[in-house]
Design an enzyme around this catalytic site. Structure first.
Site, mmCIF file in Angstrom:
data_model
loop_
_atom_site.group_PDB
_atom_site.id
_atom_site.type_symbol
_atom_site.label_atom_id
_atom_site.label_comp_id
_atom_site.label_asym_id
_atom_site.label_seq_id
_atom_site.Cartn_x
_atom_site.Cartn_y
_atom_site.Cartn_z
ATOM 1 C CD GLU A 213 -2.727 -1.292 2.458
ATOM 2 O OE1 GLU A 213 -3.875 -1.713 2.377
ATOM 3 O OE2 GLU A 213 -2.176 -1.005 3.530
ATOM 4 C CD GLU A 288 -4.662 -5.821 2.884
ATOM 5 O OE1 GLU A 288 -5.297 -4.938 3.497
ATOM 6 O OE2 GLU A 288 -3.434 -6.000 3.003
#
Length: 727
Positions: A213, A288
């Site tokens: 991320e 995710e």
């Protein structure tokens, strides 16, 4: 993971694995079979995808992934080996397999493996190779996420604390000392798993993530490429990918030519549409799907409603996307390894609790929840060729029995749907709220078939609860310090800068600063903020408790006839693992995660010596061994009190003994009447407790317990009870 909404860990996990290796299941246990699109029902994943030889790995071209030239829809669940007892790895993976998943995803926690610089540990509970091999034994593929940064509500996002010994450290950038440490880490890790890659002979690893991320951080756009180059240099050959939220694809976390995946909790259709627009010629992958959430101390308990979970999962599956459930099984932040979040608004520092239950399909102790069965139902409906071996949910069984019962008494208006919903509500209750279903325990990890056969069976409470264990004071605070290591410095320094751990400094736990003051009157000031919570005493008399929210705390000292001793005990509540935004205060930035007294102590009028005695109270293996060294101390009654909860003048170590019988079982520990501290079960640190909540119980896996007597130690900071309760 991205957030839109100590003992040393090495010792903790090693001790856990050592205590439980006898409970492991054999590789010969029956394994449920998974049917994927175009895969014969009776054939294992590995047999199907390697038939005819291996010619290619996972590829992401067009609308669907292919593995060795055959289509595959990735149905994955996140489970972190470092949060789950090794004896339970296979059980949890079997439950994933039984639920129809074909893949497990795991992070690799760098700081768990390299607590001291250049001293790597991949043994016992940290044996990532064994975990990957267990996934293969269960017939699951593996998505491998080695970091170096993992976020994951894990201490410092998986980065080792010793990095902060460098005063100029800039983590998650191409800063040369940081990248040198990353390269050393990958040089130790990647060769261990290189032979377990799919293209290296049919191993389970089919994909690997580059960093994590980075689109939300982006301080150095050259950094993701540098991480990728290091991974490849050391032997990673499978499909590489990045993961970000849909708003961060263009921010700088993606790499040209590398697959982009998306992370989210809600707004599934919108996020997948954005991913399709950004990357139109490649398969959709949700790396995710946050199907639950986690808790911070001092905040209400978090949960993610079943219906909202279902709505977003439906949107994912209807879009023909592959998915990784984050988390599928959360586990526990044992020891001192829970992290913290930083925010731009107050409270800017938010430490995470010990439990990582995450409101996931498999609860903290491995119990299938309502989400487990709802996910199966949706995949069965929306994924062509989907199969599972999980059997009926307790809710469905309860609905049938309820309907039978209603019919037997002549009720024509009973609703199977209402009974199902009621049973789901009963069986998916929060552990914190005393759910009976969630206390179901597995000591010797039954096979998946045995597991589901006994799901929903009513168990006598005596089979779940050990009850009350009385405790006595084992050591006063001064007795602890008398056996603890210490260093002398001219001024207070952060725990990372100490000389302990072979020059790697202190990573976790508590740190005590002791100095002698002159008899003069004056003012003592703690500039800036303590990191993270401090208790202050003058000649043993309590002065104050302060935490990260206090700035430039000061207190007066009166004149006396003799010198005084100033003690300041500071607890590291967890280094920040995720930095929300760029405008957070300096003390919660990733580069500023040094702990203890980082800004010194200022004295006005009163004088202090230039000899600070500093005690690193790590509660690791060497520390616990020192406390146990002869001469042994005799446990005695705690200070007298008119109530069950007694205020302590100083922290103390309490001890009690639990008789686990001949067959230890999973249990939960309650500390009603206690204040704040840490619990050790047979010298294993099961984590922090704190009366402010929301967590009310600590998970005690059966493999930590021995037949017969078990030693329970509680290091309490403020006030104690006469007992603890095992429920």
């Amino acid at each position: 993971m991205l957030h839109v909404l100590t003992c040393s860990v090495g010792f903790a996990l090693l001790t856990l694995a050592s205590a439980i290796h006898g409970a492991r299941m054999s590789k010969g246990d029956d394994q449920p079979r998974q049917h994927c699109p175009h895969q014969p029902q009776r054939q294992s994943l590995y047999d199907y995808y390697t038939a005819g030889g291996i010619h290619s790995g996972l590829e992401a071209n067009g609308s669907q992934f292919t593995l060795n030239g055959k289509e595959i829809r990735i149905l994955s669940g996140a489970m972190h080996y470092f949060r789950v007892p090794r004896a339970y790895w296979k059980d949890r993976l079997l439950k994933m397999k039984a639920a129809g998943l074909n893949t497990v995803e795991t992070y690799v926690a760098w700081n768990a493996h390299e607590r001291r610089r250049s001293d790597f540990d991949f043994s016992d509970g940290l044996d990532v190779v064994a975990f990957v091999e267990t996934a293969r034994d269960v017939d699951l593929f593996v998505i491998f996420r080695p970091g170096p940064y993992i976020c994951s509500e894990w201490e410092f996002g998986g980065l080792p604390a010793w990095l902060l010994r460098d005063p100029n450290m800039r983590v998650r950038t191409t800063y040369a000392p940081f990248m040198a440490a990353v390269d050393d880490y990958f040089a130790a890790l990647i060769p261990l798993v290189a032979g377990l890659q799919f293209t290296a002979g049919g191993g389970p690893i089919i994909a690997a993530q580059v960093e994590n991320e980075y689109g939300t951080y982006v301080l150095d756009k050259a950094y993701p490429v540098a991480v990728m180059d290091s991974l490849v240099k050391h032997g990673l050959r499978e499909l590489l990918f990045t993961s970000d939220s849909a708003t961060d694809f263009d921010a700088g976390g993606s790499i040209p030519g590398v697959l982009v995946t998306v992370n989210f909790q809600t707004g599934a259709a919108h996020s997948l549409e954005k991913l399709q627009e950004y990357q139109p010629d490649r398969p959709l992958m949700v790396m995710e799907y946050w199907g639950g959430w986690y808790d911070h101390w001092k905040e209400p308990h978090s949960s993610f409603p079943l219906e909202t979970f279902s709505e977003n999962l439906r949107e994912i599956l209807e879009a023909n996307a592959s998915v990784n459930f984050y988390m599928y099984h959360g586990g526990t932040n044992f020891g001192f390894m829970s992290g913290a979040d930083s925010y731009e608004s107050e409270p800017v520092y938010r430490p995470t609790v010990t439990s990582y239950d995450y409101d996931a399909p498999l609860s903290e102790n491995g119990t299938p929840t309502a989400k487990y069965y709802r996910a199966i139902e949706l995949m069965e409906e929306l994924v062509p060729g989907f199969q599972h071996t999980a059997g009926p949910s307790p809710a469905a069984t309860a609905a049938v029995e309820s309907a039978k019962s209603q019919r037997s008494v002549g009720s024509a208006e009973s609703s199977g749907k209402d009974a199902t919903e009621a049973a789901v509500a009963k069986n998916s209750g929060s552990r914190r709220e005393g759910s009976e279903h969630d206390r179901w325990s597995m000591v010797e990890a039954p096979t998946a078939a045995e597991d589901f056969e006994r799901r929903g069976d009513e168990e006598d409470k005596s089979d779940r609860s050990y009850g009350r264990v009385d405790v006595r004071v084992q050591m006063s605070f001064e007795e602890i310090l008398a056996r603890a290591p210490s260093e002398h410095h001219a001024e207070p320094i952060s725990m990372e800068l100490l000389d302990c751990n072979e020059g790697s400094g202190q990573g976790y736990g508590f740190i005590l600063y002791r100095v002698t003051l002159s008899p003069d009157a004056g003012v003592v000031t703690l500039p800036g903020r303590v990191r993270d919570r401090a208790q202050i005493w003058l000649d043993g008399h309590h002065i104050a408790i302060i935490d990260w929210s206090s700035v430039d705390y000061w207190f007066p000292v009166a004149a006396t006839a003799a010198n005084r001793t100033l003690d300041i005990l500071v607890e590291n509540m967890g280094r920040v693992n995720y930095q929300y935004g760029y405008d957070v205060p300096d003390f919660v930035r990733l580069d500023s995660q040094r702990k203890g007294l980082v800004d010194g102590v200022r004295f006005d009028s009163v004088q202090a010596t230039s000899d600070w005695q500093i005690f690193p109270l790590e509660w690791d293996v060497s520390f616990l061994e020192a406390l146990a060294a002869p001469p042994a101390l005799v446990a005695r009654a705690r200070p007298a009190s008119n109530s069950s909860a007694a205020t302590l003048p100083r922290p103390a170590l309490f001890v009690g003994h639990l008789d686990a019988g001949s067959s230890p079982r999973d249990t939960f520990l309650r500390l009603d009447g206690w204040g704040k501290g840490v619990v050790f079960v047979n010298d294993f640190n099961i984590g922090r407790y704190w009366e402010v909540g929301p967590q009310e119980e600590l998970y005690v896996p059966a493999p930590l317990l021995r037949s017969g007597s078990n030693t329970i130690r509680v290091f309490e900071l403020h006030h104690s009870n006469t007992h603890v309760m095992f429920s």
